[in-house]
Design an enzyme around this catalytic site. Structure first.
Site, short mmCIF file in Angstrom:
data_model
loop_
_atom_site.label_atom_id
_atom_site.label_comp_id
_atom_site.label_asym_id
_atom_site.label_seq_id
_atom_site.Cartn_x
_atom_site.Cartn_y
_atom_site.Cartn_z
N HIS A 1 22.10 49.91 73.96
CA HIS A 1 23.02 48.82 73.66
C HIS A 1 23.86 48.46 74.89
CE1 HIS A 1 24.03 47.68 69.25
NE2 HIS A 1 23.74 46.63 69.96
N TYR B 1 34.00 50.64 65.86
CA TYR B 1 32.62 50.35 65.49
C TYR B 1 31.99 49.48 66.57
CZ TYR B 1 33.61 52.28 60.88
OH TYR B 1 33.95 53.12 59.86
N GLU B 2 30.69 49.66 66.80
CA GLU B 2 30.09 49.08 67.99
C GLU B 2 30.06 47.56 68.01
OE1 GLU B 2 26.34 51.48 66.80
OE2 GLU B 2 25.81 50.34 68.54
N ALA B 3 30.17 46.91 66.86
CA ALA B 3 30.20 45.45 66.87
C ALA B 3 31.52 44.90 67.39
CB ALA B 3 29.93 44.91 65.47
N GLY B 4 32.54 45.77 67.58
CA GLY B 4 33.73 45.31 68.28
C GLY B 4 35.05 45.48 67.57
#
Lengths: 325, 270
Positions: free
Chosen positions: A104, B59-62
């Site tokens: 990612h 969380y990785e989406a921001g």
């Protein structure tokens, strides 16, 4: 500096050529330009090159439908609604899609570099793994890193030594500038200002990195409305080339404050399309067998769509049953 | 919450409850935690409602330090960003938070693991000979490479605990040095960027940790299982000499928090 042109879904997809490199807005099962991906299959586009920070349902549709030749990215699935991209798994195993894997962080760095106009991005993430194994460089193995493909870098990555602060070795990852950014946004202003209503994911980076950008939106609103709160917007009109208005364009992926993800639809798709003939049946029913996007919505029905509709207080639906209690 | 801090007895909790409690114990107060979908969400939710109220979840989406009132089912979910301090995008998560060194603890899963904590989340086979493709790295390789500690959550099966991985998605304590691909200590590849690595591996049978040389050893065995049970489900020669006894079950209070506060809808809990 130009002004975005409002066109139809069919016209927008008609602009894409076979073999073009595409990137998308959204994250896994959120804010994906699904209606545009369905139309790509209807128009029979092929040999597409997808650059995806991470993929999701929309990639599975394009890959399952045979429109994709090259795929590079870090991940492709539907989170708990499908832990494997079953169409991708089948197509890669059959060697029908050429794949190049990244982490990612690598993919995020690559699209960020493309978005700001520098040729590479330095990163120390995910070193020491088979993502960097030269023998597994899918695009090199296919002879695509010979410099004759404008959207494919001549090297997958290179290792450099920090010349400034002696931090040691790290990676340079090549920038990516796809031909087309296909972006779903809930609201676009009359002058093309773009707003999303939750986490921004990589949407700004995709808009800035791609040569041309099509935004597909739920509705066009007065630009004056969006300009009251400029900190909430992610792009300016001159960065956008085309606008398509298409309600529920992200279904079955979700759009915060408009509709939740359609978990049953996504789970069912993932569970039922492992084999090609099953995908073809799905595509016949929901893509080729409908006249246009409105017939697709008719097929889903009012009850289903109303259940997904998001609360204006929280941004997600309070009507979907998510668990066992 | 009214329930006591006594440990529940066998039969009074389910396997998932014990895993959530064990994973939550790995969270320290004030930790910045990078979590994914599923069990990690239960663990961080339990920890925040119990012993680690100041821990923050990314969380990785921001979304940064969200305070969800409804447990998210996706890391891109609007539920993650509810009451967040910031909601940016992936660049913020992976570079603004992870690469810049803020992340204390990661939670990850994988299809396969080796004795140095390397993970495979991408292939059965290799890209050259792909039999099945799983989702891929996503943030797995990034988080394992940069978080100070990472807790790995695995299913205990012999084929998943393997001597050598055919494909390494994410780096453990001994990693591949390119271009040769020989395994060297992580420090040798990461240098000043080496902030830590895998700290524990929690399965449905046991908890493993990693010794000074980065080698996995058995730490505790869950109630109802023996050391021999665990050994028979590990595909390499497992160090059992440091086994410290039985994994603590969840307390009644933890069960109450899990079922009444963290996941009342029964999304991840049975």
């Amino acid at each position: 500096m130009g002004v975005p042109k409002i066109i139809t879904l069919q016209e927008a997809v008609g602009l894409i050529s076979d073999g073009d490199c595409l990137a998308f807005s959204g994250f896994t099962i959120w804010r994906r330009p699904v209606a545009m991906c369905y139309e790509i299959l209807r128009q029979g586009k092929k040999d597409l090159h997808l650059f995806e920070v991470q993929g999701g349902f929309h990639s599975e549709v394009l890959i399952g439908g045979g429109a994709v030749k090259l795929w590079e990215g870090s991940w492709l699935a539907q989170e708990i609604l499908g832990k494997t991209g079953v169409n991708m798994s089948r197509k890669q195993s059959e060697k029908k899609v050429i794949v190049d894997d990244y982490s990612h962080g690598h993919a995020v760095g690559r699209i960020m570099a493309g978005s700001i106009g520098v040729p590479f991005f330095p990163t120390a993430l995910a070193m020491g793994t088979d993502i960097l194994n030269p023998a597994f460089d899918g695009f090199a193995n296919a002879g695509l890193r010979d410099g004759s493909h404008p959207k494919i870098a001549k090297e997958k990555y290179t290792i450099v030594k920090d010349p400034f602060y002696d931090m040691g070795e790290l990676l340079l990852m090549p920038a990516i500038n796809p031909n087309w950014g296909l972006v779903y946004a809930p609201m676009v202003g009359t002058e093309g200002t773009v707003r999303v209503l939750a986490q921004s994911y990589n949407d700004q980076d995709v808009i800035k990195a791609c040569d041309k950008v099509i935004v597909i939106c739920e509705e066009i609103v007065p630009d004056e409305f969006l300009r009251r709160e400029p900190t909430q917007n992610i792009a300016s009109g001159y960065e956008i080339d085309y606008i398509v208005v298409c309600p529920w364009a992200a279904h079955p992926t979700g759009s915060q404050y408009y509709y939740d993800t359609d978990a049953d639809f996504l789970r069912g798709f993932n569970a039922s399309t492992k084999k090609q003939d099953a995908f073809d049946k799905f595509a016949e029913e929901y893509i080729y067998g409908v006249e246009d996007h409105y017939e697709y919505l008719d097929k889903l029905g009012v009850k289903r769509l109303e259940t997904l509709r998001a609360s204006q207080a929280t941004g997600y639906s309070s009507r979907v049953k998510r668990g066992t209690r | 919450m009214t329930a006591s801090n006594e440990y529940a007895k066998i039969g009074e909790y389910k396997g998932m409850d014990l895993l959530a409690a064990a994973a939550a114990r790995e969270v320290c107060d004030f930790d910045v935690v990078f979590a994914g979908t599923g069990l990690p969400m239960l663990a961080i939710g339990l920890a925040q409602n119990e012993h680690a109220p100041h821990s923050a979840c990314i969380y990785e989406a921001g979304s940064i330090d969200g305070r969800p009132v409804d447990i998210p089912t996706s890391v891109g979910d609007a539920r993650c960003a509810y009451q967040a301090s910031c909601a940016g995008g992936l660049f913020e998560a992976f570079y603004g938070q992870l690469h810049s060194g803020y992340v204390d603890l990661g939670f990850l899963g994988g299809a396969e693991i080796d004795k140095y904590g390397n993970l495979n989340t991408t292939y059965v086979g290799t890209p050259l000979d792909c039999k099945v493709r799983f989702a891929g790295s996503g943030g797995n390789a990034d988080i394992l490479s940069f978080a100070r500690k990472t807790v790995l959550i695995m299913v205990q099966e012999k084929r998943r605990f393997t001597e050598e991985l055919e494909y390494v998605t994410s780096p453990g304590w001994r990693v591949k040095k390119w271009p040769s691909g020989e395994y060297v200590p992580k420090q040798e590849v990461y240098g000043k960027f080496c902030y830590g690595g895998p700290s524990a591996c929690i399965t449905d049978m046991a908890i493993f940790r990693f010794d000074e040389t980065g080698l996995m050893y058995l730490d505790t065995v869950h109630p109802g299982f023996s050391v021999e049970d665990v050994k028979s489900k590990v595909g390499f020669d497992l160090n059992i000499s440091r086994c410290s006894g039985e994994t603590k079950p969840p307390t009644y209070r933890q069960l109450e928090i899990l079922y009444k506060v963290v996941d009342p809808e029964g999304i991840f809990l049975p």
